[in-house]
Design a protein around this motif. Structure first.
Motif, PDB file in Angstrom:
ATOM      1  N   GLN A  64      44.770  30.439  45.295  1.00 56.57           N
ATOM      2  CA  GLN A  64      44.698  29.749  44.008  1.00 56.57           C
ATOM      3  C   GLN A  64      45.592  30.439  42.973  1.00 56.57           C
ATOM      4  N   LYS A  65      46.366  29.653  42.239  1.00 55.42           N
ATOM      5  CA  LYS A  65      47.235  30.201  41.189  1.00 55.42           C
ATOM      6  C   LYS A  65      46.475  30.155  39.865  1.00 55.42           C
ATOM      7  N   LEU A  66      46.395  31.304  39.202  1.00 55.09           N
ATOM      8  CA  LEU A  66      45.617  31.412  37.972  1.00 55.09           C
ATOM      9  C   LEU A  66      46.519  31.753  36.791  1.00 55.09           C
ATOM     10  N   PRO A  67      46.174  31.274  35.589  1.00 56.15           N
ATOM     11  CA  PRO A  67      46.930  31.633  34.388  1.00 56.15           C
ATOM     12  C   PRO A  67      46.831  33.133  34.111  1.00 56.15           C
ATOM     13  N   GLU A  68      47.830  33.657  33.414  1.00 55.46           N
ATOM     14  CA  GLU A  68      47.884  35.090  33.138  1.00 55.46           C
ATOM     15  C   GLU A  68      46.656  35.578  32.379  1.00 55.46           C
ATOM     16  N   GLY A  69      46.186  34.770  31.423  1.00 53.16           N
ATOM     17  CA  GLY A  69      45.027  35.187  30.637  1.00 53.16           C
ATOM     18  C   GLY A  69      43.788  35.380  31.486  1.00 53.16           C
ATOM     19  N   ILE A  70      43.578  34.495  32.451  1.00 53.39           N
ATOM     20  CA  ILE A  70      42.416  34.607  33.333  1.00 53.39           C
ATOM     21  C   ILE A  70      42.572  35.807  34.267  1.00 53.39           C
ATOM     22  N   LEU A  71      43.801  36.023  34.752  1.00 51.31           N
ATOM     23  CA  LEU A  71      44.045  37.186  35.608  1.00 51.31           C
ATOM     24  C   LEU A  71      43.716  38.483  34.883  1.00 51.31           C
ATOM     25  N   ARG A  72      44.108  38.586  33.620  1.00 55.48           N
ATOM     26  CA  ARG A  72      43.812  39.802  32.849  1.00 55.48           C
ATOM     27  C   ARG A  72      42.308  39.987  32.709  1.00 55.48           C
ATOM     28  N   ARG A  73      41.608  38.918  32.428  1.00 55.57           N
ATOM     29  CA  ARG A  73      40.154  39.013  32.284  1.00 55.57           C
ATOM     30  C   ARG A  73      39.485  39.461  33.581  1.00 55.57           C
ATOM     31  N   LEU A  74      39.996  38.968  34.683  1.00 51.02           N
ATOM     32  CA  LEU A  74      39.388  39.282  35.981  1.00 51.02           C
ATOM     33  C   LEU A  74      39.850  40.623  36.538  1.00 51.02           C
ATOM     34  N   GLY A  75      40.855  41.230  35.896  1.00 43.79           N
ATOM     35  CA  GLY A  75      41.360  42.503  36.382  1.00 43.79           C
ATOM     36  C   GLY A  75      42.136  42.368  37.671  1.00 43.79           C
ATOM     37  N   LEU A  76      42.899  41.267  37.816  1.00 43.39           N
ATOM     38  CA  LEU A  76      43.650  41.001  39.042  1.00 43.39           C
ATOM     39  C   LEU A  76      45.100  40.648  38.720  1.00 43.39           C
ATOM     40  N   VAL A  77      45.923  40.656  39.758  1.00 40.78           N
ATOM     41  CA  VAL A  77      47.268  40.092  39.678  1.00 40.78           C
ATOM     42  C   VAL A  77      47.316  38.920  40.646  1.00 40.78           C
ATOM     43  N   GLN A  78      48.310  38.047  40.470  1.00 34.70           N
ATOM     44  CA  GLN A  78      48.351  36.813  41.251  1.00 34.70           C
ATOM     45  C   GLN A  78      48.388  37.075  42.756  1.00 34.70           C
ATOM     46  N   SER A  79      49.060  38.121  43.189  1.00 34.00           N
ATOM     47  CA  SER A  79      49.186  38.385  44.627  1.00 34.00           C
ATOM     48  C   SER A  79      47.871  38.773  45.280  1.00 34.00           C
ATOM     49  N   LYS A  80      46.841  39.056  44.467  1.00 34.30           N
ATOM     50  CA  LYS A  80      45.544  39.464  45.017  1.00 34.30           C
ATOM     51  C   LYS A  80      44.448  38.414  44.822  1.00 34.30           C
TER      52      LYS A  80
ATOM     53  N   LYS B 118      26.014  39.047  42.950  1.00 37.86           N
ATOM     54  CA  LYS B 118      26.578  40.041  42.041  1.00 37.86           C
ATOM     55  C   LYS B 118      27.988  39.675  41.606  1.00 37.86           C
ATOM     56  N   TYR B 119      28.815  39.170  42.539  1.00 33.67           N
ATOM     57  CA  TYR B 119      30.195  38.857  42.169  1.00 33.67           C
ATOM     58  C   TYR B 119      30.246  37.757  41.116  1.00 33.67           C
ATOM     59  N   PHE B 120      29.277  36.845  41.140  1.00 36.10           N
ATOM     60  CA  PHE B 120      29.231  35.731  40.186  1.00 36.10           C
ATOM     61  C   PHE B 120      28.932  36.261  38.782  1.00 36.10           C
ATOM     62  N   THR B 121      27.914  37.120  38.673  1.00 37.82           N
ATOM     63  CA  THR B 121      27.564  37.668  37.355  1.00 37.82           C
ATOM     64  C   THR B 121      28.672  38.579  36.833  1.00 37.82           C
ATOM     65  N   ASN B 122      29.330  39.331  37.738  1.00 38.44           N
ATOM     66  CA  ASN B 122      30.444  40.181  37.298  1.00 38.44           C
ATOM     67  C   ASN B 122      31.575  39.351  36.714  1.00 38.44           C
ATOM     68  N   THR B 123      31.856  38.210  37.341  1.00 37.62           N
ATOM     69  CA  THR B 123      32.913  37.336  36.841  1.00 37.62           C
ATOM     70  C   THR B 123      32.554  36.780  35.472  1.00 37.62           C
ATOM     71  N   LEU B 124      31.309  36.347  35.299  1.00 34.62           N
ATOM     72  CA  LEU B 124      30.888  35.826  33.991  1.00 34.62           C
ATOM     73  C   LEU B 124      31.031  36.889  32.903  1.00 34.62           C
ATOM     74  N   LYS B 125      30.691  38.123  33.231  1.00 33.77           N
ATOM     75  CA  LYS B 125      30.823  39.209  32.250  1.00 33.77           C
ATOM     76  C   LYS B 125      32.282  39.452  31.911  1.00 33.77           C
ATOM     77  N   ARG B 126      33.152  39.433  32.925  1.00 37.85           N
ATOM     78  CA  ARG B 126      34.575  39.653  32.682  1.00 37.85           C
ATOM     79  C   ARG B 126      35.174  38.538  31.829  1.00 37.85           C
TER      80      ARG B 126
END
Length: 358
Positions: free
Chosen positions: A293-309, A341-349
């Protein structure tokens, strides 16, 4: 240089202590430690100190990726009996007819190629350790829940109970509520999606099959209205109620209620009808290819990820609550399931507040 001298002195003390010990042994008739051995030991310890200093610390991004990779792989590496015990500890509700379990992420209902653990494989042992089950009795699946989905899964203790639950589903009397994190904000914020779904072949460099929309209406050639088209014989009626609970950072927390039960229905309706795919849905985020899935830069920053991951992101679709109507004067049975746990972590991020208890 002072630090270097201190390190050397420390190593010398260690080497001298070792040499003294060896010389003591030598005095008892064994070979002593030579100067070359001391020099070799000093070199090896110095190299170890240098390697420790030069070791690159693990970045928060890599920690996040490792966390997601381990999560997606751990359930398939454990022994089936361990999974059964986990399912037993996660029982949400049971009576003389049914059991409701908390289905974990990544475990399919049935055996598929390359997958070691499945719910069906666990049922015989789960029946043995479940209270109130007669010897030789079996547990029965009552409805579907995809491999990537989490949450409430109803099992029946008898064939009659299974048939009863299946009848409730066919007659739309069993209420199911899912919660999903979506990429984008659905417009309007509340509504009903009533678009049939059909399996289609996707051609191109990566030919494959997906569930897609089979609309009953199309925009007129003049563009000023819609006209009804003939329904495809192989299309399945699909109806989903949805409601946006909260949204921020370009993502939304959406409550979904499937009225029908078509394969991949919620994922298809969100991605193709509302153009708001579910986070972690690598299958329907793109139509004509198979890719993460391709995500916008703002969402990637919130999730602590880069597109390649992003390929490590799990599907954020959770079966939150099921309500079975009561029979013979009994009250309704309501079963709710906590978020993984991963769901609640994402909501917090994403800074989306957790919904209140239902």
């Amino acid at each position: 240089m002072r630090h270097a001298r201190e390190v050397t002195f420390t190593m010398l003390v260690r080497a001298y202590a070792t040499a003294s010990k060896t010389e003591t042994v030598a005095s008892n008739g064994k070979a002593g430690l030579k100067a070359a051995d001391i020099a070799s030991r000093l070199r090896s310890e110095k190299e170890k100190e240098t390697n420790d200093k030069n070791e690159v610390p693990v970045s928060p991004l890599q920690n996040r990726v490792n966390e997601l990779k381990q999560f997606s792989q751990q359930l398939q590496s454990i022994h089936p009996s361990v999974l059964v015990k986990a399912l037993y500890r996660g029982i949400l509700y049971q009576d003389q007819n049914i059991i409701a379990i908390n289905k974990p992420y990544g475990v399919p209902l049935h055996n598929v190629d390359g997958i070691r653990n499945s719910i069906v494989e666990c049922l015989p042992l789960l029946a043995k350790i479940t209270d109130g089950m007669q010897a030789g009795a079996q547990l029965h699946l009552c409805h579907s829940l995809e491999k990537e989905n989490t949450g409430v899964l109803i099992l029946a203790k008898t064939e009659e109970a299974a048939e009863h639950v299946e009848t409730l589903i066919r007659s739309h009397k069993m209420e199911r509520k899912y919660l999903a994190v979506t990429v984008g904000v659905p417009v309007p914020s509340e509504g009903v999606i009533d678009i049939p779904i059909i399996e289609k072949e996707v051609t191109g460099p990566q030919p494959h099959f997906k569930m897609g929309l089979s609309p009953l209406f199309k925009v007129s050639e003049e563009g000023d209205g819609v006209t009804r088209v003939r329904a495809h014989r192989q299309a399945h009626s699909a109806v989903t109620q949805y409601r946006v609970l909260d949204s921020t950072s370009g993502c939304s927390l959406v409550e979904l209620q499937p009225v029908t039960g078509v394969k991949n229905q919620l994922r298809v309706h969100m991605a193709l009808a509302l153009t708001c795919p579910i986070l972690g849905d690598h299958k329907y985020a793109h139509w004509n290819k198979l890719a993460p899935q391709k995500l916008p830069e703002g969402i990637l920053r919130r999730l602590g990820l880069v597109q390649s991951k992003t390929r490590y992101l799990p599907l954020h679709l959770h079966s939150r609550r099921i309500i079975l109507p009561g029979v013979k004067g009994h009250s309704d049975i309501t079963v709710s399931c906590p978020f993984p746990k991963y769901f609640t972590n994402t909501l917090k991020r994403l800074q989306i507040p957790l919904p209140g208890k239902e």
